[in-house]
Design a protein around this motif. Structure first.
Motif, PDB file in Angstrom:
ATOM      1  N   CYS A  18      -5.368  -4.988  -1.942  1.00  0.00           N
ATOM      2  CA  CYS A  18      -5.048  -5.378  -0.734  1.00  0.00           C
ATOM      3  C   CYS A  18      -4.901  -4.866   0.453  1.00  0.00           C
ATOM      4  O   CYS A  18      -3.915  -3.468   0.655  1.00  0.00           O
ATOM      5  CB  CYS A  18      -3.270  -5.627  -0.830  1.00  0.00           C
ATOM      6  SG  CYS A  18      -2.678  -7.431   0.620  1.00  0.00           S
ATOM      7  N   LEU A  19      -5.088  -5.580   1.527  1.00  0.00           N
ATOM      8  CA  LEU A  19      -5.639  -4.375   2.883  1.00  0.00           C
ATOM      9  C   LEU A  19      -4.589  -5.031   3.741  1.00  0.00           C
ATOM     10  O   LEU A  19      -4.535  -6.214   4.587  1.00  0.00           O
ATOM     11  CB  LEU A  19      -6.873  -4.542   3.550  1.00  0.00           C
ATOM     12  CG  LEU A  19      -7.149  -3.853   4.736  1.00  0.00           C
ATOM     13  CD1 LEU A  19      -6.926  -2.206   4.655  1.00  0.00           C
ATOM     14  CD2 LEU A  19      -8.551  -3.833   5.338  1.00  0.00           C
ATOM     15  N   CYS A  20      -3.643  -4.281   4.585  1.00  0.00           N
ATOM     16  CA  CYS A  20      -2.971  -5.192   5.942  1.00  0.00           C
ATOM     17  C   CYS A  20      -2.613  -4.280   6.983  1.00  0.00           C
ATOM     18  O   CYS A  20      -2.950  -2.853   7.392  1.00  0.00           O
ATOM     19  CB  CYS A  20      -1.468  -5.002   4.914  1.00  0.00           C
ATOM     20  SG  CYS A  20      -0.508  -5.832   3.158  1.00  0.00           S
ATOM     21  N   ILE A  21      -3.031  -4.874   7.921  1.00  0.00           N
ATOM     22  CA  ILE A  21      -2.868  -4.105   9.526  1.00  0.00           C
ATOM     23  C   ILE A  21      -2.693  -4.949  10.399  1.00  0.00           C
ATOM     24  O   ILE A  21      -2.144  -6.196  10.225  1.00  0.00           O
ATOM     25  CB  ILE A  21      -4.776  -4.051   9.658  1.00  0.00           C
ATOM     26  CG1 ILE A  21      -5.191  -5.138   9.305  1.00  0.00           C
ATOM     27  CG2 ILE A  21      -5.656  -2.934   8.940  1.00  0.00           C
ATOM     28  CD1 ILE A  21      -6.907  -4.699  10.567  1.00  0.00           C
ATOM     29  N   ASN A  22      -2.630  -4.537  11.509  1.00  0.00           N
ATOM     30  CA  ASN A  22      -1.706  -5.212  12.214  1.00  0.00           C
ATOM     31  C   ASN A  22      -2.836  -6.159  13.774  1.00  0.00           C
ATOM     32  O   ASN A  22      -4.315  -5.355  13.353  1.00  0.00           O
ATOM     33  CB  ASN A  22      -0.621  -4.096  13.039  1.00  0.00           C
ATOM     34  CG  ASN A  22      -1.352  -3.163  13.715  1.00  0.00           C
ATOM     35  OD1 ASN A  22      -3.131  -2.780  14.338  1.00  0.00           O
ATOM     36  ND2 ASN A  22      -0.639  -1.598  14.531  1.00  0.00           N
TER      37      ASN A  22
ATOM     38  N   GLY B  89      -6.496 -12.960   8.663  1.00  0.00           N
ATOM     39  CA  GLY B  89      -6.928 -11.892   8.187  1.00  0.00           C
ATOM     40  C   GLY B  89      -8.607 -12.208   7.436  1.00  0.00           C
ATOM     41  O   GLY B  89      -9.664 -11.540   7.784  1.00  0.00           O
ATOM     42  N   GLU B  90      -8.419 -13.219   6.982  1.00  0.00           N
ATOM     43  CA  GLU B  90      -9.909 -14.164   5.935  1.00  0.00           C
ATOM     44  C   GLU B  90     -10.257 -14.643   6.902  1.00  0.00           C
ATOM     45  O   GLU B  90     -11.488 -14.353   6.947  1.00  0.00           O
ATOM     46  CB  GLU B  90      -8.934 -14.949   5.140  1.00  0.00           C
ATOM     47  CG  GLU B  90     -10.381 -15.127   4.112  1.00  0.00           C
ATOM     48  CD  GLU B  90      -9.859 -16.118   2.849  1.00  0.00           C
ATOM     49  OE1 GLU B  90     -10.852 -16.923   2.779  1.00  0.00           O
ATOM     50  OE2 GLU B  90      -8.912 -16.593   2.697  1.00  0.00           O
ATOM     51  N   SER B  91      -9.753 -14.966   8.220  1.00  0.00           N
ATOM     52  CA  SER B  91     -10.509 -15.588   9.209  1.00  0.00           C
ATOM     53  C   SER B  91     -11.585 -14.648   9.927  1.00  0.00           C
ATOM     54  O   SER B  91     -12.759 -15.186  10.091  1.00  0.00           O
ATOM     55  CB  SER B  91      -9.298 -16.466  10.104  1.00  0.00           C
ATOM     56  OG  SER B  91      -9.119 -16.952   9.564  1.00  0.00           O
ATOM     57  N   VAL B  92     -11.199 -13.945  10.333  1.00  0.00           N
ATOM     58  CA  VAL B  92     -11.993 -12.169  11.098  1.00  0.00           C
ATOM     59  C   VAL B  92     -12.869 -11.999   9.521  1.00  0.00           C
ATOM     60  O   VAL B  92     -14.165 -11.525  10.192  1.00  0.00           O
ATOM     61  CB  VAL B  92     -10.884 -11.251  11.592  1.00  0.00           C
ATOM     62  CG1 VAL B  92     -11.932 -10.837  12.577  1.00  0.00           C
ATOM     63  CG2 VAL B  92     -10.327 -12.239  12.089  1.00  0.00           C
TER      64      VAL B  92
ATOM     65  N   PRO C 291      -7.841  -9.470  -0.806  1.00  0.00           N
ATOM     66  CA  PRO C 291      -7.253  -9.869   0.232  1.00  0.00           C
ATOM     67  C   PRO C 291      -7.465  -9.147   1.436  1.00  0.00           C
ATOM     68  O   PRO C 291      -6.684  -7.843   1.592  1.00  0.00           O
ATOM     69  CB  PRO C 291      -6.420 -10.283   0.306  1.00  0.00           C
ATOM     70  CG  PRO C 291      -5.548  -9.462  -1.618  1.00  0.00           C
ATOM     71  CD  PRO C 291      -6.905  -9.179  -1.883  1.00  0.00           C
ATOM     72  N   VAL C 292      -7.134  -9.532   2.647  1.00  0.00           N
ATOM     73  CA  VAL C 292      -6.738  -8.426   4.328  1.00  0.00           C
ATOM     74  C   VAL C 292      -5.755 -10.179   4.452  1.00  0.00           C
ATOM     75  O   VAL C 292      -5.549 -10.336   5.012  1.00  0.00           O
ATOM     76  CB  VAL C 292      -7.759  -8.528   4.679  1.00  0.00           C
ATOM     77  CG1 VAL C 292      -7.763  -7.840   6.350  1.00  0.00           C
ATOM     78  CG2 VAL C 292      -9.373  -8.158   4.603  1.00  0.00           C
TER      79      VAL C 292
END
Length: 309
Positions: free
Chosen positions: A95-99, A153-156, A182-183
């Motif tokens: 799982c990737l999480c960014i701002n 996240g998924e949109s972009v 997942p993003v």
């Protein structure tokens, strides 16, 4: 005070000694491999910690537990996308999480192969952050995706992956989309340059980010009994989001215990220490705080993980 001859002593052979010669570093040798170098580090303090973190990720990979990777935008600007992408491609990161700033730099790398403007120079005439393509691409992608029921996240990531961008192989979001992980993107309104543009839809961004928050809460359930959460260079957004998502996950009845957390940053910060390292693992598991430059620490950690797997 008298009777000095009555002072009590004991043999150091019976004493607990925290530093042992068996944990010392090996001498430098010309032509040593990475594995040889890595194992030559002393098994003391932060060198021991980074070993524990890499081993935890390796075990999580084999046990099919979550490895949640969170990072601030500076990590992307340090030239580390190829390293992170390889961990995504190998399904090590789950799982990737960014701002929001990470979203911007990731797109610009895919679009131009370069990013990061001179803020001080642009601020003088009000042109800072006013690049047309960045705002239009991301803001329209968010509107379109959120209207279809997707998270931010998924949109972009969908849009970057499907677009004909010349440097798309550099994009974290594109690789995550290709690898089906997942993003999650978390934004604070007003913090990102694209929020200055007429194309910005605050309602869509907020709703999309809210969906990502719930998505992260579900991913956190997979940390239980052997998962790993890594936070690189986010001092506020990711620590705050992670703590609330963890709490929500537990509130919904999920058991999330016995996992490893690690915060990597260039200096010490209060929130990551509390919200990533200490509080989430206070009953079980292990938390680590490792200080060092991202462009050195992340490639070292990634190489150790790949070697171990």
């Amino acid at each position: 005070m008298r009777n000095w001859d009555k002072v009590k002593t004991y043999s150091i052979k019976k004493r607990l000694s925290k530093v042992k010669s068996g944990d010392f570093a090996s001498i430098p040798v010309k032509g040593k491999s990475f594995k040889g170098f890595y194992t030559s580090l002393p098994n003391i303090l932060k060198a021991a910690d980074i070993r524990q973190v890499s081993q935890a990720v390796i075990k999580a990979y084999h046990k099919k537990r979550a490895v949640i990777f969170m990072c601030g935008a500076h990590v992307i600007k340090c030239g580390l996308n190829p390293v992170i992408n390889e961990l995504i491609r190998r399904k090590i990161i789950t799982c990737l999480c960014i701002n929001g700033a990470g979203l911007i730099h990731d797109f610009e790398l895919a679009f131009l192969g370069k990013t990061s403007e001179d803020v001080a120079a642009s601020l003088k005439n009000g042109s800072f952050g006013m690049g047309r393509e960045t705002a239009e691409f991301i803001n329209l992608a968010v509107k379109d995706g959120v209207n279809k029921g997707l998270g931010l996240g998924e949109s972009v990531s969908n849009k970057i992956y499907s677009a004909k961008l010349p440097f798309k192989k550099l994009s974290l979001l594109s690789q995550a989309e290709e690898s089906h992980i997942p993003v999650c993107v978390f934004v604070a309104i007003g913090t990102d340059i694209i929020h200055q543009h007429p194309s910005f839809d605050a309602a869509a961004a907020g709703l999309g980010s809210s969906r990502d928050f719930r998505k992260l809460s579900m991913e956190i359930a997979r940390l239980n009994n052997g998962g790993v959460v890594l936070n690189f260079g986010s001092a506020v957004i990711m620590p705050e989001v992670f703590l609330k998502a963890l709490n929500l996950c537990r509130n919904l009845g999920n058991r999330v215990e016995n996992f490893t957390s690690a915060n990597f940053d260039m200096i010490y910060h209060y929130r990551p220490q509390q919200n990533i390292v200490a509080r989430p693992t206070q009953s079980s598991g292990k938390g680590h705080y490792i200080i060092g430059h991202h462009e050195i620490m992340l490639p070292m950690l990634a190489q150790a993980i790949v070697e171990g797997i």
